[in-house]
Design an enzyme around this catalytic site. Structure first.
Site, PDB file in Angstrom:
ATOM      1  N   LYS A  53      17.862  -9.345  -7.892  1.00 42.29           N
ATOM      2  CA  LYS A  53      17.650  -8.709  -6.352  1.00 42.29           C
ATOM      3  C   LYS A  53      17.825  -7.252  -6.524  1.00 42.29           C
ATOM      4  CE  LYS A  53      20.818  -7.450  -3.235  1.00 42.29           C
ATOM      5  NZ  LYS A  53      19.978  -6.292  -2.601  1.00 42.29           N
TER       6      LYS A  53
ATOM      7  N   GLU B 163      28.511  -3.163 -14.574  1.00 44.53           N
ATOM      8  CA  GLU B 163      28.352  -1.693 -14.804  1.00 44.53           C
ATOM      9  C   GLU B 163      28.558  -1.117 -13.587  1.00 44.53           C
ATOM     10  OE1 GLU B 163      26.616   1.876 -14.907  1.00 44.53           O
ATOM     11  OE2 GLU B 163      24.724   0.597 -15.332  1.00 44.53           O
TER      12      GLU B 163
ATOM     13  N   CYS C  76      25.303   6.953 -12.547  1.00 45.03           N
ATOM     14  CA  CYS C  76      26.496   6.480 -12.690  1.00 45.03           C
ATOM     15  C   CYS C  76      27.474   7.211 -13.642  1.00 45.03           C
ATOM     16  CB  CYS C  76      26.719   5.013 -13.222  1.00 45.03           C
ATOM     17  SG  CYS C  76      25.184   3.775 -12.672  1.00 45.03           S
TER      18      CYS C  76
ATOM     19  N   GLU D 126      34.371   8.825  -6.930  1.00 48.51           N
ATOM     20  CA  GLU D 126      32.882   9.006  -7.223  1.00 48.51           C
ATOM     21  C   GLU D 126      32.089   9.583  -6.073  1.00 48.51           C
ATOM     22  OE1 GLU D 126      30.603   5.390  -8.204  1.00 48.51           O
ATOM     23  OE2 GLU D 126      29.632   6.316  -9.747  1.00 48.51           O
TER      24      GLU D 126
HETATM   25  P1  ADP Z   1      25.948   1.232  -3.710  1.00 53.46           P
HETATM   26  O1  ADP Z   1      27.513   1.780  -3.212  1.00 53.46           O
HETATM   27  O2  ADP Z   1      25.663   2.248  -4.820  1.00 53.46           O
HETATM   28  O3  ADP Z   1      24.756   1.285  -2.834  1.00 53.46           O
HETATM   29  P2  ADP Z   1      26.281  -1.425  -3.930  1.00 53.46           P
HETATM   30  O4  ADP Z   1      27.431  -1.816  -4.942  1.00 53.46           O
HETATM   31  O5  ADP Z   1      26.722  -1.412  -2.347  1.00 53.46           O
HETATM   32  O6  ADP Z   1      26.049  -0.072  -4.624  1.00 53.46           O
HETATM   33  O7  ADP Z   1      25.154  -1.852  -4.014  1.00 53.46           O
HETATM   34  C1  ADP Z   1      24.321  -2.405  -5.657  1.00 53.46           C
HETATM   35  C2  ADP Z   1      23.724  -3.810  -5.234  1.00 53.46           C
HETATM   36  O8  ADP Z   1      24.762  -4.400  -4.718  1.00 53.46           O
HETATM   37  C3  ADP Z   1      22.668  -3.627  -4.130  1.00 53.46           C
HETATM   38  O9  ADP Z   1      21.488  -4.401  -4.651  1.00 53.46           O
HETATM   39  C4  ADP Z   1      23.337  -4.237  -3.082  1.00 53.46           C
HETATM   40  O10 ADP Z   1      22.468  -4.863  -1.915  1.00 53.46           O
HETATM   41  C5  ADP Z   1      24.067  -5.418  -3.691  1.00 53.46           C
HETATM   42  N1  ADP Z   1      25.505  -5.839  -2.995  1.00 53.46           N
HETATM   43  C6  ADP Z   1      26.132  -5.120  -1.890  1.00 53.46           C
HETATM   44  N2  ADP Z   1      27.006  -5.893  -1.542  1.00 53.46           N
HETATM   45  C7  ADP Z   1      26.991  -7.026  -2.351  1.00 53.46           C
HETATM   46  C8  ADP Z   1      28.083  -8.148  -2.418  1.00 53.46           C
HETATM   47  N3  ADP Z   1      29.107  -8.397  -1.551  1.00 53.46           N
HETATM   48  N4  ADP Z   1      27.622  -9.088  -3.361  1.00 53.46           N
HETATM   49  C9  ADP Z   1      26.692  -8.972  -4.150  1.00 53.46           C
HETATM   50  N5  ADP Z   1      25.778  -7.913  -4.039  1.00 53.46           N
HETATM   51  C10 ADP Z   1      26.187  -6.983  -3.293  1.00 53.46           C
END
Ligand code: ADP
Length: 489
Positions: free
Chosen positions: A193, A267, A301, A398
């Site tokens: 995804k 990561e 990152c 961050e």
């Molecule tokens: P950022 O803050 O850099 O946007 P996120 O960790 O929110 O990073 O998002 C990174 C990825 O994780 C995206 O593909 C997002 O859709 C997905 N994501 C966000 N929340 C969840 C969750 N609770 N479980 C799994 N994947 C998630």
């Protein structure tokens, strides 16, 4: 019309615009889910818009997968694993991965332009860094697929099965390559995804995968928001989660998979230290600072977001840094002259602006480059803070934007202690003429990747990953391959 290069201090030469053409790319008005090598409508019937952060134009509508769609994708991957992929010889696997790499190369221009439109990153970066590196990951792991017993000698091993892979928006295609290539080489099937703001290059990769003739279901690419990611994480038939993203979501994932037997590599965030000693080549180091934090708008990152300069050269380094910041060209990411593109989303720009206000309220001294901001889109001037305290939020948390906090140090022990005083430990940079000092620091800095006299250099053969809250597990190199294998001994 020629554009005026921004800046003061006499840096005001003109550049003619040099826009990369968009005539050779195809972005469909709507994208479905890529399951079993077919484009499948989401059972949710929901779609979300993806926009160009540089001008806020809508680029396309993207399917939003729900639990049912995730289940469909995982079933497709499981069936492909049981019926086809686990029976495909390593040599054949290798050929498929190699073919994907070649097709990506053929589509390199299209992929870079789409990446730039969807993510806001300068075309120079997507063209010269993201896309070639993504291809190289496929080439590199194609090479290992039929040599696993040489990669891990005397260790009987098998693939894990189905890997759920969730990636962020800062290097959309590259992250997809980091995750898919080693998983396939090790014999796994995949449900991936992409992040909700940057799905397009992953969907282009799906087209390429289909064209490569990879058997249906081996790679499934489904789109959606965090709830879609959570459905992948919680699906009972997933054997491994590979996640790159925020530390907060990483912690949610760890809690969700605790006790399930699912393997994971995470990561996560970073607050990496870039350390400049007084015997460093100063001009190169200044370029390294700029590359470390302003590259990709600080959406990295491992960005060198904490700068430590030895006290006796601090004034000189900061003066040169400000001068260099004023010559950076911020603007249309499609322009080949652009150094600093757009912030990936409105939400991320708001986060960065919030931190800039926090820095000011904490009493740090701010300097921002003098460039003008375009009228539309999400942009942030390169920003540095001096007089920063170790305990301040801008040096601990961050920010994920072009914001650098600068501190000084006198001795080696002091800078090691300061650099390690962080909940994160992803990367670090050391700039010095002395090899012995580099080795001393690399053994004492608690960071997964340490660059010496350079910064932000990536290669498929080098493992990448963090300490502490930056996550665990490594991607890239043999370590990245091993993370998709079960060793039987
Ligand atoms: P950022 O803050 O850099 O946007 P996120 O960790 O929110 O990073 O998002 C990174 C990825 O994780 C995206 O593909 C997002 O859709 C997905 N994501 C966000 N929340 C969840 C969750 N609770 N479980 C799994 N994947 C998630």
């Amino acid at each position: 019309m020629a554009k005026k290069k921004p800046g003061k201090e006499g840096v005001n030469w003109d550049y003619s615009p040099s826009l990369e053409s968009t005539s050779h790319i195809t972005i469909l008005p709507k994208y479905e889910l890529f399951i079993n090598n077919e484009w499948v409508k989401p059972s949710s019937k929901k779609y979300f818009k993806t926009t160009n952060p540089a001008n806020e134009d809508v680029l396309s509508e993207i399917a939003w997968a729900n639990d049912y769609d995730v289940d469909l994708a995982v079933k497709a991957a499981r069936n492909a694993y049981n019926d086809v992929w686990s029976k495909t010889t390593p040599k054949e696997r290798s050929k498929y991965i190699y073919r994907i790499a070649r097709l990506m190369q053929e589509h390199a221009r299209e992929l870079s332009v789409i990446e730039t439109l969807d993510a806001g990153k300068p075309i120079r970066e997507s063209r010269d860094i993201d896309v070639p590196l993504a291809c190289n990951h496929f080439f590199y792991y194609a090479g290992w697929a039929d040599k696993l017993e040489y990669a891990f000698p005397n260790q009987p091993m098998e693939a894990l099965g189905v890997a759920g892979q969730i990636i962020p928006w800062n290097f959309p295609l590259l992250m997809a390559a980091w995750k898919i290539a080693p998983a396939l080489a090790a014999g796994n099937c995949v449900v991936l995804k992409p992040a909700e703001t940057t799905s397009l290059t992953a969907l282009k990769l799906a087209e390429i995968i289909k064209a490569s003739g990879l058997p249906p279901g081996v790679v499934n690419i489904i789109t959606g928001h965090g709830d879609t990611g959570a459905a992948i994480v919680n699906h009972p038939d997933i054997n491994k989660i590979a996640f790159t993203g925020s530390t907060n979501v990483g912690k949610i994932i760890q809690r969700a998979i605790a006790g399930t037997g699912k393997k994971a590599t995470l990561e996560l965030g970073g607050k990496s230290a870039n350390i400049i000693f007084d015997d460093a080549p100063i001009d190169q180091a200044v370029e390294g600072i700029v590359n470390g934090i302003f590259f990709n708008q600080g959406h990295v990152c491992c960005a060198g977001s904490r700068l430590f300069v030895q006290e006796n050269i601090a004034e000189l380094v900061i003066r040169k840094l400000k001068h260099r910041m004023d010559s950076l060209y911020l603007g249309n990411p499609l322009d080949k002259n652009t150094d600093i593109g757009a912030i990936n989303s409105k939400e991320q720009l708001e986060t960065i602006e919030k931190y800039i206000k926090i820095g000011i309220s904490e009493g740090a001294e701010i300097y921002q480059s003098t460039c003008e901001l375009p009228g539309k889109g999400y942009f942030c001037r390169p920003t540095i803070f001096t007089n920063v305290a170790q305990s301040s939020r801008i040096s601990q948390e961050e920010i994920f934007g072009p914001v650098l906090s600068i501190q000084t140090f006198r001795t080696v022990d002091e800078v090691i202690q300061k650099a390690n005083n962080s909940p994160y430990g992803l990367a670090a940079g050391v700039w010095t003429d002395k090899g012995s000092r580099i080795f001393n620091l690399t053994s004492k800095l608690r960071a997964g990747v340490i660059w010496a006299n350079t910064y932000n250099k990536f290669d498929p053969t080098s493992p990448f990953g963090g300490y502490k809250e930056s996550g665990f597990g490594r991607e890239g190199g043999l370590h990245g391959l091993g993370a998709y294998l079960k060793m039987k001994l």
